[in-house]
Design a protein around this motif. Structure first.
Motif, PDB file in Angstrom:
ATOM      1  N   GLN A  13       7.462  -5.796  15.141  1.00 16.09           N
ATOM      2  CA  GLN A  13       7.445  -6.429  13.819  1.00 16.09           C
ATOM      3  C   GLN A  13       6.206  -6.011  13.035  1.00 16.09           C
ATOM      4  N   ARG A  14       5.084  -5.899  13.738  1.00 20.40           N
ATOM      5  CA  ARG A  14       3.835  -5.509  13.072  1.00 20.40           C
ATOM      6  C   ARG A  14       3.948  -4.094  12.503  1.00 20.40           C
ATOM      7  N   LYS A  15       4.529  -3.185  13.277  1.00 19.90           N
ATOM      8  CA  LYS A  15       4.695  -1.807  12.809  1.00 19.90           C
ATOM      9  C   LYS A  15       5.625  -1.743  11.601  1.00 19.90           C
ATOM     10  N   LYS A  16       6.684  -2.552  11.619  1.00 21.88           N
ATOM     11  CA  LYS A  16       7.591  -2.600  10.470  1.00 21.88           C
ATOM     12  C   LYS A  16       6.863  -3.078   9.219  1.00 21.88           C
ATOM     13  N   MET A  17       6.070  -4.142   9.383  1.00 25.26           N
ATOM     14  CA  MET A  17       5.348  -4.696   8.243  1.00 25.26           C
ATOM     15  C   MET A  17       4.353  -3.680   7.677  1.00 25.26           C
ATOM     16  N   VAL A  18       3.652  -2.988   8.560  1.00 22.95           N
ATOM     17  CA  VAL A  18       2.707  -1.955   8.123  1.00 22.95           C
ATOM     18  C   VAL A  18       3.434  -0.875   7.333  1.00 22.95           C
ATOM     19  N   LYS A  19       4.605  -0.477   7.803  1.00 21.04           N
ATOM     20  CA  LYS A  19       5.373   0.567   7.107  1.00 21.04           C
ATOM     21  C   LYS A  19       5.842   0.089   5.739  1.00 21.04           C
ATOM     22  N   TYR A  20       6.376  -1.133   5.672  1.00 13.68           N
ATOM     23  CA  TYR A  20       6.826  -1.667   4.383  1.00 13.68           C
ATOM     24  C   TYR A  20       5.685  -1.645   3.363  1.00 13.68           C
ATOM     25  N   VAL A  21       4.525  -2.136   3.799  1.00 16.49           N
ATOM     26  CA  VAL A  21       3.392  -2.266   2.876  1.00 16.49           C
ATOM     27  C   VAL A  21       2.820  -0.904   2.500  1.00 16.49           C
ATOM     28  N   SER A  22       2.546  -0.067   3.495  1.00 14.87           N
ATOM     29  CA  SER A  22       1.917   1.229   3.220  1.00 14.87           C
ATOM     30  C   SER A  22       2.816   2.136   2.391  1.00 14.87           C
ATOM     31  N   ASP A  23       4.121   2.126   2.676  1.00 15.34           N
ATOM     32  CA  ASP A  23       5.052   2.963   1.910  1.00 15.34           C
ATOM     33  C   ASP A  23       5.061   2.557   0.437  1.00 15.34           C
ATOM     34  N   TYR A  24       5.065   1.244   0.183  1.00 15.29           N
ATOM     35  CA  TYR A  24       5.139   0.789  -1.208  1.00 15.29           C
ATOM     36  C   TYR A  24       3.825   1.042  -1.947  1.00 15.29           C
ATOM     37  N   ILE A  25       2.700   0.844  -1.277  1.00  8.82           N
ATOM     38  CA  ILE A  25       1.400   1.127  -1.899  1.00  8.82           C
ATOM     39  C   ILE A  25       1.324   2.595  -2.302  1.00  8.82           C
ATOM     40  N   THR A  26       1.773   3.475  -1.405  1.00 11.40           N
ATOM     41  CA  THR A  26       1.744   4.914  -1.683  1.00 11.40           C
ATOM     42  C   THR A  26       2.703   5.278  -2.810  1.00 11.40           C
ATOM     43  N   MET A  27       3.906   4.728  -2.765  1.00  7.87           N
ATOM     44  CA  MET A  27       4.930   5.046  -3.760  1.00  7.87           C
ATOM     45  C   MET A  27       4.504   4.628  -5.166  1.00  7.87           C
ATOM     46  N   GLU A  28       3.861   3.449  -5.271  1.00  2.98           N
ATOM     47  CA  GLU A  28       3.467   2.920  -6.577  1.00  2.98           C
ATOM     48  C   GLU A  28       2.021   3.245  -6.939  1.00  2.98           C
ATOM     49  N   ASN A  29       1.310   3.918  -6.024  1.00  2.00           N
ATOM     50  CA  ASN A  29      -0.095   4.294  -6.245  1.00  2.00           C
ATOM     51  C   ASN A  29      -0.933   3.076  -6.647  1.00  2.00           C
ATOM     52  N   LEU A  30      -0.822   2.009  -5.866  1.00  2.74           N
ATOM     53  CA  LEU A  30      -1.519   0.761  -6.165  1.00  2.74           C
ATOM     54  C   LEU A  30      -2.957   0.794  -5.654  1.00  2.74           C
ATOM     55  N   ASP A  31      -3.815   0.031  -6.318  1.00  2.00           N
ATOM     56  CA  ASP A  31      -5.218  -0.071  -5.908  1.00  2.00           C
ATOM     57  C   ASP A  31      -5.321  -1.081  -4.765  1.00  2.00           C
ATOM     58  N   MET A  32      -4.734  -0.716  -3.631  1.00  2.00           N
ATOM     59  CA  MET A  32      -4.663  -1.583  -2.463  1.00  2.00           C
ATOM     60  C   MET A  32      -4.758  -0.725  -1.210  1.00  2.00           C
ATOM     61  N   LYS A  33      -5.136  -1.352  -0.099  1.00  2.00           N
ATOM     62  CA  LYS A  33      -5.092  -0.648   1.182  1.00  2.00           C
ATOM     63  C   LYS A  33      -4.956  -1.664   2.312  1.00  2.00           C
ATOM     64  N   ILE A  34      -4.316  -1.223   3.402  1.00  2.00           N
ATOM     65  CA  ILE A  34      -4.237  -2.065   4.595  1.00  2.00           C
ATOM     66  C   ILE A  34      -5.556  -1.921   5.348  1.00  2.00           C
ATOM     67  N   VAL A  35      -6.292  -2.996   5.420  1.00  2.00           N
ATOM     68  CA  VAL A  35      -7.580  -2.991   6.113  1.00  2.00           C
ATOM     69  C   VAL A  35      -7.391  -3.252   7.600  1.00  2.00           C
ATOM     70  N   MET A  36      -6.412  -4.098   7.921  1.00  2.00           N
ATOM     71  CA  MET A  36      -6.255  -4.499   9.314  1.00  2.00           C
ATOM     72  C   MET A  36      -4.835  -4.959   9.596  1.00  2.00           C
ATOM     73  N   ALA A  37      -4.290  -4.499  10.725  1.00  2.00           N
ATOM     74  CA  ALA A  37      -3.021  -5.002  11.251  1.00  2.00           C
ATOM     75  C   ALA A  37      -3.281  -5.325  12.715  1.00  2.00           C
ATOM     76  N   THR A  38      -3.236  -6.595  13.057  1.00  2.00           N
ATOM     77  CA  THR A  38      -3.710  -7.033  14.369  1.00  2.00           C
ATOM     78  C   THR A  38      -2.875  -8.191  14.904  1.00  2.00           C
ATOM     79  N   PRO A  39      -2.824  -8.344  16.238  1.00  2.00           N
ATOM     80  CA  PRO A  39      -2.164  -9.521  16.808  1.00  2.00           C
ATOM     81  C   PRO A  39      -3.123 -10.702  16.963  1.00  2.00           C
ATOM     82  N   ASN A  40      -4.417 -10.477  16.680  1.00  2.00           N
ATOM     83  CA  ASN A  40      -5.446 -11.481  16.959  1.00  2.00           C
ATOM     84  C   ASN A  40      -6.037 -12.069  15.679  1.00  2.00           C
ATOM     85  N   SER A  41      -5.956 -13.379  15.542  1.00  2.00           N
ATOM     86  CA  SER A  41      -6.475 -14.047  14.346  1.00  2.00           C
ATOM     87  C   SER A  41      -7.981 -13.860  14.190  1.00  2.00           C
TER      88      SER A  41
END
Length: 244
Positions: A13-41
């Motif tokens: 699920q984490r890998k899917k979420m990372v892909k959804y977010v990163s693909d859309y950020i790249t496609m729309e060239n948004l001023d955003m980035k994934i800083v962290m994807a982790t199982p630990n709070s």
């Protein structure tokens, strides 16, 4: 830049979420980035303790640890007051816990066969990005400072004045409804925004929130009723501010 955090203990699920977010950020060239994807709070909290962040958080509610995703959201609020929090879960019946923990969530995405998770994630990204862009305008600009182990965020419009603290090298920030003490120098505060004015060796005032000035007593009354003091050296500048 808007920073994105994903806390999900299921690796697939984490890998899917990372892909959804990163693909859309790249496609729309948004001023955003994934800083962290982790199982630990704790990974996210440790980052927030040491960095000034405006974030978008996708949090799994049912984490495989003592702390739930909603409890994590409550702790995130202590460091990132205006961050956008999205809860993702297989348990929609747990939404009531957001009220128990007093966590303001932007969305609550259910992981089931009837929910288009990718589309919901995209909608959350767009909403968070729009809010972030709005907050970059002066009227909604955010002042962030580290106080103890917490990162405090205050809208510039709620800042009344700053004064030197009795404790060496510390400053007291007076806001609309609270005070925050932190390490710093008044001269550095002046460089943060043009609305700040040095009215005394020990005070910096927010010009936008001055209600009136008593030139005889050398007192500045702020819009929330607090009193800030001025010295004769800076009175001429104050007269110009009040007349404007």
């Amino acid at each position: 830049m808007l920073e994105v955090f994903i806390c999900e203990d299921d690796e697939a699920q984490r890998k899917k979420m990372v892909k959804y977010v990163s693909d859309y950020i790249t496609m729309e060239n948004l001023d955003m980035k994934i800083v962290m994807a982790t199982p630990n709070s704790e990974d996210i909290l440790e980052y927030l303790r040491n960095n000034r962040v405006t974030g978008l958080y996708f949090l799994d509610v049912d984490l495989k640890e003592e702390k739930s995703g909603i409890a994590l959201g409550a702790e995130i609020r202590e460091y990132d007051t205006y961050g956008a929090i999205v809860f993702v879960t297989t348990h929609p019946e747990l939404t009531y816990l957001t009220f128990t923990y007093k966590v303001e969530a932007m969305d609550y995405i259910t992981k089931d066969q009837f929910t288009d998770i990718r589309q919901r994630v995209i909608e959350c990204i767009n909403t968070a990005n729009q809010r972030y862009v709005m907050n970059k305008h002066d009227n909604l600009k955010i002042f962030q400072v580290k106080s103890g182990d917490k990162m405090i965020s205050v809208p510039y419009g709620e800042i009344m004045f700053f004064e030197t603290s009795p404790q060496l090298h510390k400053i007291i920030l007076h806001t609309k409804n609270r005070q925050v003490e932190f390490y710093g120098k008044l001269k550095d505060i002046l460089e943060r925004d043009t609305r700040f004015y040095r009215c005394h060796n020990s005070f910096v005032v927010n010009k936008d929130n001055i209600m009136e000035v008593d030139f005889g007593k050398r007192e500045i009354r702020m819009k929330n009723g607090q009193i800030c003091y001025a010295s004769s050296r800076f009175m001429k500048g104050l007269k110009g501010i009040v007349q404007d």
